[in-house]
Design an enzyme around this catalytic site. Sequence first.
Site, PDB file in Angstrom:
ATOM      1  N   LYS A  90       2.202   0.273  15.956  1.00 38.67           N
ATOM      2  CA  LYS A  90       3.634   0.425  15.120  1.00 38.67           C
ATOM      3  C   LYS A  90       3.712   1.631  14.384  1.00 38.67           C
ATOM      4  O   LYS A  90       4.730   2.105  14.253  1.00 38.67           O
ATOM      5  CB  LYS A  90       3.575  -0.775  14.218  1.00 38.67           C
ATOM      6  CG  LYS A  90       4.823  -1.027  13.450  1.00 38.67           C
ATOM      7  CD  LYS A  90       4.892  -2.058  12.824  1.00 38.67           C
ATOM      8  CE  LYS A  90       6.130  -2.403  11.733  1.00 38.67           C
ATOM      9  NZ  LYS A  90       5.943  -3.481  10.895  1.00 38.67           N
ATOM     10  N   GLN A  91       2.322   2.089  13.961  1.00 37.27           N
ATOM     11  CA  GLN A  91       2.588   3.258  13.004  1.00 37.27           C
ATOM     12  C   GLN A  91       0.980   4.025  13.002  1.00 37.27           C
ATOM     13  O   GLN A  91      -0.064   3.314  13.518  1.00 37.27           O
ATOM     14  CB  GLN A  91       2.670   2.811  11.616  1.00 37.27           C
ATOM     15  CG  GLN A  91       1.707   1.576  11.050  1.00 37.27           C
ATOM     16  CD  GLN A  91       2.314   0.846  10.145  1.00 37.27           C
ATOM     17  OE1 GLN A  91       2.728  -0.490  10.343  1.00 37.27           O
ATOM     18  NE2 GLN A  91       2.386   1.181   8.911  1.00 37.27           N
TER      19      GLN A  91
ATOM     20  N   TRP B 169       0.840  -1.176  -0.005  1.00 33.41           N
ATOM     21  CA  TRP B 169      -0.025  -0.030   0.126  1.00 33.41           C
ATOM     22  C   TRP B 169       0.925   1.324   0.170  1.00 33.41           C
ATOM     23  O   TRP B 169       0.337   2.401  -0.209  1.00 33.41           O
ATOM     24  CB  TRP B 169      -1.055   0.079   1.356  1.00 33.41           C
ATOM     25  CG  TRP B 169      -0.155   0.544   2.393  1.00 33.41           C
ATOM     26  CD1 TRP B 169       0.909  -0.265   2.969  1.00 33.41           C
ATOM     27  CD2 TRP B 169      -0.597   1.322   3.550  1.00 33.41           C
ATOM     28  NE1 TRP B 169       1.254   0.434   4.126  1.00 33.41           N
ATOM     29  CE2 TRP B 169       0.216   1.410   4.661  1.00 33.41           C
ATOM     30  CE3 TRP B 169      -1.748   2.125   3.699  1.00 33.41           C
ATOM     31  CZ2 TRP B 169       0.146   2.160   5.848  1.00 33.41           C
ATOM     32  CZ3 TRP B 169      -1.865   2.947   4.665  1.00 33.41           C
ATOM     33  CH2 TRP B 169      -1.075   2.949   5.814  1.00 33.41           C
ATOM     34  N   ASP B 170       2.245   1.051   0.221  1.00 33.12           N
ATOM     35  CA  ASP B 170       3.164   2.068   0.415  1.00 33.12           C
ATOM     36  C   ASP B 170       3.148   2.983  -1.112  1.00 33.12           C
ATOM     37  O   ASP B 170       3.055   4.398  -0.922  1.00 33.12           O
ATOM     38  CB  ASP B 170       4.493   1.867   0.413  1.00 33.12           C
ATOM     39  CG  ASP B 170       4.954   0.634   1.570  1.00 33.12           C
ATOM     40  OD1 ASP B 170       3.959   0.056   1.874  1.00 33.12           O
ATOM     41  OD2 ASP B 170       6.077   0.848   1.790  1.00 33.12           O
TER      42      ASP B 170
ATOM     43  N   GLU C 107       0.306  -2.355  12.312  1.00 36.78           N
ATOM     44  CA  GLU C 107       0.648  -3.853  12.314  1.00 36.78           C
ATOM     45  C   GLU C 107       0.958  -4.263  13.664  1.00 36.78           C
ATOM     46  O   GLU C 107       1.254  -5.595  13.945  1.00 36.78           O
ATOM     47  CB  GLU C 107       1.671  -4.145  11.539  1.00 36.78           C
ATOM     48  CG  GLU C 107       1.374  -3.803  10.160  1.00 36.78           C
ATOM     49  CD  GLU C 107       2.522  -4.222   8.964  1.00 36.78           C
ATOM     50  OE1 GLU C 107       3.721  -4.167   9.518  1.00 36.78           O
ATOM     51  OE2 GLU C 107       2.300  -4.064   7.937  1.00 36.78           O
TER      52      GLU C 107
HETATM   53  O1  IFM Z   1       3.709  -1.586   3.855  1.00 35.87           O
HETATM   54  C1  IFM Z   1       4.479  -1.389   5.067  1.00 35.87           C
HETATM   55  C2  IFM Z   1       3.881  -1.659   6.382  1.00 35.87           C
HETATM   56  O2  IFM Z   1       2.765  -0.693   6.646  1.00 35.87           O
HETATM   57  C3  IFM Z   1       4.588  -1.470   7.441  1.00 35.87           C
HETATM   58  N1  IFM Z   1       5.658  -2.531   7.329  1.00 35.87           N
HETATM   59  C4  IFM Z   1       6.499  -2.352   6.310  1.00 35.87           C
HETATM   60  C5  IFM Z   1       5.551  -2.449   4.821  1.00 35.87           C
HETATM   61  C6  IFM Z   1       6.272  -2.045   3.862  1.00 35.87           C
HETATM   62  O3  IFM Z   1       7.235  -0.854   3.682  1.00 35.87           O
END
Ligand code: IFM
Length: 465
Positions: free
Chosen positions: A323-324, A82-83, A211
């Site tokens: 995590k984010q 999704w990046d 995640e």
């Molecule tokens: O897509 C990301 C995810 O959001 C977090 N872990 C790494 C992936 C790849 O950059």
Amino acid sequence: SRSNEILHLADHSGFEALAQEQQAYLDRYWAHTDVEIHGDLALQQGIRFNAFQLLQSVGRDGVTNIGAKGLTGEGYEGHYFWDTEMYMLPFFTFTQPEISRKLLEFRYATLDKARERAAVMSQKGALFPWRTIDGAENSAYFPAGTAQMHINADIAYAIKQYVLATGDYDFLVTKGAEILFETSRFWLDLGYFNPARGGAFCIDAVTGPDEYTAIVNNNAYTNFMVQDQLYYAHEMAGILSKQYPEHFERLKQKISLTEHETLVWLEAADKMFIPFDEGLGIYAQDDTFLSKKKWDFEHTPADKYPLLLNYHPLVIYRHQVLKQADLVMAMFLLGDQFSLADKIRNYNYYEPLTTHDSSLSPCIHSIISAEIGDLTGAYSYFDRTVRMDLDDINRNVKDGLHTAAMAGSWLSIVNGFGGMRLCGGMLSFNPSVPAQWESYRFKITCAGQLLDIFASDTEVIYTLL
Ligand code: IFM
């Protein structure tokens, strides 16, 4: 044979001509893309390095895409995530829209595989893979892979932004609508009108962007994004039927789309369940997040980060720890659905719980910090992103660049400090300048017009180039 052709061309043109062609290409690239930061050479170097690496990394033929590590390392085995749609694509949409179209064409080229994937998951429509190189799902660990079904809504969001920014209805009519309709069909089959929630539309057993929390019911980010997608899909079905009736008819036949389906998209969007905690006055990340124990940050030593390398996932999943950016990401993408007070309240709750163990996270926090008026926070999150690879901040650049963070550093300037938004087709800015800088300047292409935006403490100048 392609190599032979290229060799022949090189031989025929000669070094001088090729060098000039390259120069002209890059001159044009920078004329549309350059960002200037006045008063900080290291950050200036960082943002230019990032913009150059993004160009080096991106596929431009509609059948290749842009890897999480670009072409620079073996991390993530070259896979696309999704990046692309949430980080790299906006950078290209507003600087090199023709590249964005190619990135979206990649999704169209792999739509059949997404249909097959939905069938494997016992669902209708299409489900795009969480990680892929040729359209097939390559996730090994499904809780933080396939379960991140929000990728469907992320792709829909990227199509919407691309069409709003470019007016490229040709793409929408010939390719984008088919993606949009098939992925909307998937959501209607996956979710359900839940009698236990007064008939609200619920989506169970998915993972949101964060995640460190997996397989939950009603991830707020996912539900917000799906709601936006379903409204857009319903609206576009109406527009296509009126303005492109022949194309629409052909598409309806091809995918057996009925008017009833498009009406149910609207109903599901209207009745979307979004978890909200009245006591705290904030959105819950999902149905159970707020009832978990908070992570003990105080007694977690620095060498235990990133948590995923030091604790079993089940330990992490049992806690309130991110995590984010998750809900915070939704507040950026769908900013017009949240009041400023909402943004402040939600940000203040989720920010202290976020580890930023993913490199995709600080740039989004930088954007929301800037929006809620915390320029110190915005600067420090930006600083952490923009030189991530030059300074090897995450100590893993040996595995390759962090291309999402690179694009994210551009988002932090343009959407963060520059305050740019494209809501409902209206482009707007709200620039602020961090105390560390004298001024900054960036370029945007929107509706085929090249704009130059300059901001200092005392003035903002918009120039139509
Ligand atoms: O897509 C990301 C995810 O959001 C977090 N872990 C790494 C992936 C790849 O950059």
